[in-house]
Scaffold this motif. Sequence first.
Motif, PDB file in Angstrom:
ATOM      1  N   UNK A   1      13.459 119.440  75.027  1.00  0.00           N
ATOM      2  CA  UNK A   1      12.872 118.436  76.153  1.00  0.00           C
ATOM      3  C   UNK A   1      13.678 117.479  76.517  1.00  0.00           C
ATOM      4  N   UNK A   2      14.669 116.891  75.691  1.00  0.00           N
ATOM      5  CA  UNK A   2      15.680 116.068  75.994  1.00  0.00           C
ATOM      6  C   UNK A   2      16.443 116.679  77.392  1.00  0.00           C
ATOM      7  N   UNK A   3      17.113 117.942  77.241  1.00  0.00           N
ATOM      8  CA  UNK A   3      17.487 118.798  78.145  1.00  0.00           C
ATOM      9  C   UNK A   3      16.759 118.658  79.244  1.00  0.00           C
TER      10      UNK A   3
ATOM     11  N   UNK B   1       9.525 120.434  65.374  1.00  0.00           N
ATOM     12  CA  UNK B   1       9.610 118.935  65.887  1.00  0.00           C
ATOM     13  C   UNK B   1      11.224 118.853  66.354  1.00  0.00           C
ATOM     14  N   UNK B   2      12.273 119.290  65.751  1.00  0.00           N
ATOM     15  CA  UNK B   2      13.634 119.298  65.986  1.00  0.00           C
ATOM     16  C   UNK B   2      13.959 120.045  67.324  1.00  0.00           C
ATOM     17  N   UNK B   3      13.557 121.398  67.257  1.00  0.00           N
ATOM     18  CA  UNK B   3      13.875 122.266  68.514  1.00  0.00           C
ATOM     19  C   UNK B   3      12.979 121.638  69.654  1.00  0.00           C
ATOM     20  N   UNK B   4      11.776 121.157  69.493  1.00  0.00           N
ATOM     21  CA  UNK B   4      10.890 120.650  70.619  1.00  0.00           C
ATOM     22  C   UNK B   4      11.593 119.459  71.084  1.00  0.00           C
TER      23      UNK B   4
ATOM     24  N   UNK C   1       1.854 130.714  63.443  1.00  0.00           N
ATOM     25  CA  UNK C   1       3.019 131.140  63.219  1.00  0.00           C
ATOM     26  C   UNK C   1       4.100 130.383  64.349  1.00  0.00           C
ATOM     27  N   UNK C   2       5.252 130.201  64.088  1.00  0.00           N
ATOM     28  CA  UNK C   2       6.006 129.584  64.631  1.00  0.00           C
ATOM     29  C   UNK C   2       6.526 130.292  65.929  1.00  0.00           C
ATOM     30  N   UNK C   3       6.321 129.919  67.129  1.00  0.00           N
ATOM     31  CA  UNK C   3       6.769 130.810  68.175  1.00  0.00           C
ATOM     32  C   UNK C   3       8.221 131.259  68.194  1.00  0.00           C
ATOM     33  N   UNK C   4       8.626 132.220  68.740  1.00  0.00           N
ATOM     34  CA  UNK C   4      10.030 132.539  69.024  1.00  0.00           C
ATOM     35  C   UNK C   4      10.776 131.569  69.623  1.00  0.00           C
ATOM     36  N   UNK C   5      12.123 131.658  69.335  1.00  0.00           N
ATOM     37  CA  UNK C   5      13.191 130.512  69.984  1.00  0.00           C
ATOM     38  C   UNK C   5      13.904 131.179  70.952  1.00  0.00           C
ATOM     39  N   UNK C   6      13.571 132.407  71.346  1.00  0.00           N
ATOM     40  CA  UNK C   6      14.449 132.996  72.351  1.00  0.00           C
ATOM     41  C   UNK C   6      15.004 132.492  73.365  1.00  0.00           C
ATOM     42  N   UNK C   7      13.927 132.049  74.155  1.00  0.00           N
ATOM     43  CA  UNK C   7      14.246 131.067  75.336  1.00  0.00           C
ATOM     44  C   UNK C   7      15.139 130.019  75.276  1.00  0.00           C
ATOM     45  N   UNK C   8      15.101 129.216  74.103  1.00  0.00           N
ATOM     46  CA  UNK C   8      16.057 128.136  73.996  1.00  0.00           C
ATOM     47  C   UNK C   8      17.330 128.596  73.536  1.00  0.00           C
ATOM     48  N   UNK C   9      17.260 129.430  72.660  1.00  0.00           N
ATOM     49  CA  UNK C   9      18.656 130.085  71.924  1.00  0.00           C
ATOM     50  C   UNK C   9      19.558 130.690  73.166  1.00  0.00           C
TER      51      UNK C   9
ATOM     52  N   UNK D   1      11.485 125.763  80.049  1.00  0.00           N
ATOM     53  CA  UNK D   1      10.046 124.973  80.226  1.00  0.00           C
ATOM     54  C   UNK D   1       9.066 125.884  79.351  1.00  0.00           C
ATOM     55  N   UNK D   2       9.342 127.159  79.441  1.00  0.00           N
ATOM     56  CA  UNK D   2       8.585 128.323  78.898  1.00  0.00           C
ATOM     57  C   UNK D   2       8.626 128.158  77.280  1.00  0.00           C
ATOM     58  N   UNK D   3       9.679 128.046  77.022  1.00  0.00           N
ATOM     59  CA  UNK D   3       9.924 127.586  75.389  1.00  0.00           C
ATOM     60  C   UNK D   3       9.090 126.400  75.019  1.00  0.00           C
ATOM     61  N   UNK D   4       9.218 125.351  75.537  1.00  0.00           N
ATOM     62  CA  UNK D   4       8.487 124.184  75.321  1.00  0.00           C
ATOM     63  C   UNK D   4       7.016 124.257  75.414  1.00  0.00           C
ATOM     64  N   UNK D   5       6.641 125.207  76.392  1.00  0.00           N
ATOM     65  CA  UNK D   5       5.213 125.371  76.496  1.00  0.00           C
ATOM     66  C   UNK D   5       4.566 126.155  75.492  1.00  0.00           C
ATOM     67  N   UNK D   6       5.446 127.136  74.870  1.00  0.00           N
ATOM     68  CA  UNK D   6       4.989 127.873  73.685  1.00  0.00           C
ATOM     69  C   UNK D   6       4.793 127.003  72.637  1.00  0.00           C
ATOM     70  N   UNK D   7       5.672 126.350  72.373  1.00  0.00           N
ATOM     71  CA  UNK D   7       5.568 125.178  71.074  1.00  0.00           C
ATOM     72  C   UNK D   7       4.310 124.182  71.354  1.00  0.00           C
TER      73      UNK D   7
END
Length: 276
Positions: free
Chosen positions: A117-119, A110-113, A48-56, A87-93
Amino acid sequence: MSSTGFGSGFTVLSYSLITICILMTPLAEAAPKAALWDFWRNQSASVQLPPDTGFAAFLAQYRDQNSEGVAVIDYAQVTPAAMRGLEDFVASYIRIDPRGLTKSEQFVYWVNLYNAQIIIQILEADIPASIRDIRPGLAGLLAGGPWNKTQFKIAGQEVSFNDIEHRILRPLWRDARVHFVLNCASIGCPDIPAQPLVVANLDRQLEQAARTFINHSRAVSLTHDELTLSSLFDWFSSDFGENEAKLIAFINQYLKQPIAQYRSVNYAYDWSLNAP
């Protein structure tokens, strides 16, 4: 001082200095060609794709628009807690193997990651004036920026920004709209999406990103009969069509006032940081 075989007076030191100068000369704004990294082709729909809540949450707090209507990130105001959330969002991905996702989920992954990570790279570099000021060792000498530096280890593979864009996304999906959702932390770049990509709205998000960018003057500007386009359309010309006519046809799909006549085409790009 003895000769080295390259001609009288040509020393090893001289040769080394010339070599360094060549390495440090930026490529003529060239972009890598799309070349498939076959390892990432597999698809099993087993994870499953991890939730994007941290990035959102990060985008909701720190993404804004400047006076020219370009999306910016208020890097200077990012708190340590917000940085940890990103960083937690990236780590979950990167904990999952994206080959176990559906094809649409892999695109989102791939796009969200990449964008998150650019930020992180900008913040870790103490907010440079341009992402091209980041030069991570020899990997950054050919062209300023962290593009070739390994950013993650995913499924046992070392992955860079260039790997994501040119060896995974472009060759696997062959959808030119990917260029409008990948953000390079620059004013000239298409806006970082206001929300992370999601599978349910993916096509709508891609269409909106293309339309927003192409209708901004940094993408398309016609003054008298002089047409100025974003260098994005030059660097990735093969993704937008086989010739100039097909490129213009692609642009006209989205442009509110389609291009009819022009005498010449110029290309421009602003590498200034996408900050307020």
